[in-house]
Scaffold this active site. Structure first.
Site, PDB file in Angstrom:
ATOM      1  N   GLU B  70       0.819  -1.207   0.000  1.00  0.00           N
ATOM      2  CA  GLU B  70       0.000   0.000   0.000  1.00  0.00           C
ATOM      3  C   GLU B  70       0.857   1.263   0.000  1.00  0.00           C
ATOM      4  O   GLU B  70       0.560   2.240  -0.677  1.00  0.00           O
ATOM      5  CB  GLU B  70      -0.933   0.003   1.215  1.00  0.00           C
ATOM      6  CG  GLU B  70      -2.044  -1.024   1.171  1.00  0.00           C
ATOM      7  CD  GLU B  70      -1.590  -2.434   1.538  1.00  0.00           C
ATOM      8  OE1 GLU B  70      -0.424  -2.615   1.966  1.00  0.00           O
ATOM      9  OE2 GLU B  70      -2.394  -3.368   1.389  1.00  0.00           O
ATOM     10  N   HIS B 139     -11.670  -4.864   7.692  1.00  0.00           N
ATOM     11  CA  HIS B 139     -12.060  -4.584   6.299  1.00  0.00           C
ATOM     12  C   HIS B 139     -13.420  -3.898   6.234  1.00  0.00           C
ATOM     13  O   HIS B 139     -14.119  -4.007   5.240  1.00  0.00           O
ATOM     14  CB  HIS B 139     -12.154  -5.878   5.480  1.00  0.00           C
ATOM     15  CG  HIS B 139     -10.945  -6.744   5.545  1.00  0.00           C
ATOM     16  ND1 HIS B 139     -10.667  -7.557   6.612  1.00  0.00           N
ATOM     17  CD2 HIS B 139      -9.928  -6.915   4.673  1.00  0.00           C
ATOM     18  CE1 HIS B 139      -9.535  -8.205   6.385  1.00  0.00           C
ATOM     19  NE2 HIS B 139      -9.063  -7.833   5.222  1.00  0.00           N
TER      20      HIS B 139
END
Lengths: 372, 334
Positions: B70, B139
């Site tokens: 990321e 998530h």
């Protein structure tokens, strides 16, 4: 049997339902043809429902606040001699018919068409009655600055009872190509002539609103199509000035709050500017190319020097229709139109959009002219 | 004009902007069919299918699969933006942003300010938010409030397909870093979306529904919860105005304040956080600037101050519901 239905009218091709805002009649009232009996709001605008039939109100079916499909039963008119049982039977039978009646979204959507002219894609709504008489001259509706073919919502149905009726989106507007190279009145008029030629239309009744009326006059003056009659609604013509505050306000408004008062200038009754109308115009204005197109037209087509000035006398019948409370185009100066056979009308309680605000009166003037 | 889902609307926005401007590129995990893959036309299209088919049209030079890193995605995007490209980076869950806060908070958000306006950072970060997918605590968060609090970032969260397309196009054309939050549960929601390109300006709230009795401000999927509550309450004679700010930075304060001036009551429905979230932010704004208009306490309807539970019944209880909104408003107006 004398039982008659009052149903939700279809105002233009894009309308498939409406919300009943208010009833003006109650059971027991006598209704005459043309009487305003209720207020209905569509996704575009609110408008009055005029009774198409006369009689005594026996039953109110639709409730205020209810969203009804086009063609739905709103109320029942009948004579005193009709029994409640007869009326119940009529209502029961009507509902069955309504379900089988195909006036859904598809019918309207199918009538939005496109045609390619050079590098332009022109969108138009085309409607013909099933029993169109041969030789009948089509009617072409030309909207104004920032408008589109949906502005004729309340007129297409009535005109379409007897004539093929075509409402186009000028370039830069509606669903047509947004890129516009020639925004002058002459350029737009040449494009309309090209559009009609592409549809194999040699002769037409032209109805223009505001800037669209200037385009229609230019078509008649240029003689690039045969104009059977000319109907000019609040026309932008030499002699009457266009409110510059509207033109710049319409172009500059980016938010609902900025746009709403600008759109309110169009109407005598500002309440007619619904949230949906403002949203629709905002959605249009956000499209890529619209800002440039409007600027090109405002700079060119609406500059006073560019408006058509009739040096020659128009030979076809001409109707000029004004609203008595028009905040966009007003003034009492002569409009410089020379015509053999010209009638002027002033519609009461109407602003710059009399064909929406008082569609009944405007439709009558138009259809009388076409059927003359 | 045709009905399109949010997923389709976003895909169309990306394609139209890539066709219009050769500087627009896409990068992220699996956006082109997996790292090292050949990038065929029927590529995977990112974990949520938004970029599906884009590589077939624009090629692997402009649709770039990245390693699962990321911080590298965000660093590369910020650098690319500084050199003049217009990257649209995808990060599948906002929850993973923690490892790239430096690239976003301390680099991208600061470039224009620290270089005295001599550089632009036209990057977009697309990411997903929201509970309800049974994807557990790591998530499912709605962290838009954290990005909203960082000056230099613009924060966008569409609630419908029309807004999704117009806001993504605006985001790509914007010269500042924009964080674009997509709620996972809304991807298949469809509405009429023009085929043509259009941009919706940031900082302009959408008044989803007009009403006179109480104002609801809601974000992303909570707009639909608010609308459902408004419909229920309308049947009881309570007229609710529903405002979707669409962007939290910039925020359309005027529309919110005007509405509260009219109704006198404010309810904020916000999935972000019970503490220091958007609800608290909006409440603070209204207390400070429209206190005299208020005729009752401001109600904040948020999840509880807890991680998103994995247990389905607990997750359902975690997310604000229309029932809870209705109950709060009935009590408020009594």
């Amino acid at each position: 049997m004398t039982i008659k239905a009052i149903t939700v009218p279809k105002w233009g091709l894009s309308m498939d339902e409406g919300e009943l805002i208010e009833w003006h009649i109650a059971p027991g009232d006598e209704v005459t043809v043309g009487q305003e009996i209720a207020e209905i709001e569509t996704s575009k605008i609110a408008g009055p429902v005029e009774a198409a039939v006369a009689g005594k109100v026996r039953r109110i079916i639709a409730e205020e606040g209810e969203v009804l499909p086009v063609g739905a039963l709103m109320a029942v008119l009948a004579e005193d001699s009709d029994t409640d049982a007869d009326i119940d039977a009529f209502i029961a039978e009507f509902e069955v018919q309504d379900v089988s009646d195909d006036m859904g979204e598809d019918a309207g959507a199918a009538d939005i068409r496109h045609i390619t002219l050079g590098d332009m894609d022109i969108s138009y709504q085309d409607f013909s009655p099933a029993d169109l008489s041969p030789g009948s001259v089509p009617v072409v509706l030309i909207h104004g600055f920032g408008g589109d073919s949906n502005n004729w919502l309340f007129n297409q149905g009535k005109i379409g009872e007897t004539h093929r009726v075509i409402a186009l989106d000028l370039p830069g507007h509606g669903l047509s190509t947004k890129k516009i190279t020639d925004g002058s009145i002459a350029g737009l008029s040449a494009m309309v002539a090209e559009f009609l030629a592409a549809l194999d239309i040699e002769q037409a009744h032209l109805v223009g609103h505001s800037m669209g009326a200037a385009v229609a006059v230019q078509c008649a003056l240029a003689g690039n199509i045969q104009v059977a009659s000319l109907s000019l609604i609040c026309p932008a013509l030499v002699g009457r000035s266009v409110n510059p505050g509207y033109i710049s306000g319409f172009q500059q408004a980016r938010t609902r709050k900025q746009l709403k008062p600008v759109l309110a200038m169009l109407f005598s009754n500002a309440q007619l500017v619904t949230r949906e109308l403002v949203d629709d115009v905002l959605k249009y204005k956000r499209l890529d190319g619209v800002g440039d197109a409007l600027r090109v037209i405002a700079d060119k087509g609406l500059g006073a020097g560019e408006l058509p000035l009739a040096e020659q006398t128009l030979m076809m019948p001409v109707s000029i229709i004004w609203g008595d409370n028009d905040k966009i185009i007003n003034g009492t100066e002569s409009h410089h139109i020379k015509a053999e056979n010209c009638h002027e009308y002033v519609i009461e309680n109407a602003g710059h959009m009399p064909h929406m605000e008082n569609a009944g009166a405007v439709n009558k003037i138009l259809t009388d002219l076409f059927n003359d | 004009m045709s009905k399109k889902t949010i997923r389709e609307a976003l895909n169309e926005a990306l394609r139209q902007e890539m066709a219009r401007d050769g500087q627009v590129i896409i990068l992220g995990e699996d956006v082109a069919g997996g790292h090292g893959g050949t990038g065929v036309i029927d590529a995977y299209g990112g974990p949520l299918g938004v970029t599906k088919g884009v590589i077939g049209e624009f090629g692997a030079n402009r649709v770039i699969d990245t390693p699962i890193s990321e911080s590298a995605i965000m660093g590369a995007a910020a650098g690319a933006a500084a050199t003049g490209l217009r990257p649209v980076a995808e990060l599948m869950f906002v929850d993973f942003m923690g490892v790239c806060f430096d690239q976003i908070f301390n680099q991208a958000a600061k470039f224009r300010y620290m270089f005295g306006g001599k550089t632009k950072t036209p990057m977009v970060v697309r990411t997903t938010i929201g509970a309800g997918m049974r994807t557990a605590a790591q998530h499912s968060q709605c962290l838009y409030h954290m990005f909203t609090s960082v000056p230099g970032l613009k924060c966008v969260m569409p609630s419908n397909a029309y807004d999704a397309k117009g806001l993504l196009i605006e985001a790509i054309r914007d010269d500042d870093p924009v964080i674009f939050f997509e709620n996972k549960l809304l991807y298949d929601l469809a509405c009429d979306v023009p085929d043509e390109s259009y941009a919706i300006p940031f900082g302009e709230a959408n008044v989803v529904r007009e009403g006179g009795d109480v104002t609801i401000v809601a974000f992303s999927r909570m707009v639909h919860i608010a609308e459902e509550a408004a419909k229920t309450l309308a049947a009881e004679g309570i007229s609710v105005e529903v405002i979707d700010p669409r962007t939290t930075s910039p925020l359309d304060e005027e529309t919110i304040l005007d509405s509260v001036e009219k109704t006198g009551f404010l309810v904020v429905v916000d999935e972000s956080a019970a503490r220091c979230g958007m609800a608290a932010d909006i409440a603070g704004l209204v207390v400070e600037q429209a206190f005299d208009a208020l005729r009752g306490p401001i109600i904040q309807i948020t999840p509880p101050h807890t991680p998103v539970p994995f247990s389905p019944p607990l997750e359902d209880a975690f997310i604000p519901t229309a029932g809870a909104v209705c109950d709060a408003i009935r009590k408020l107006l009594k």
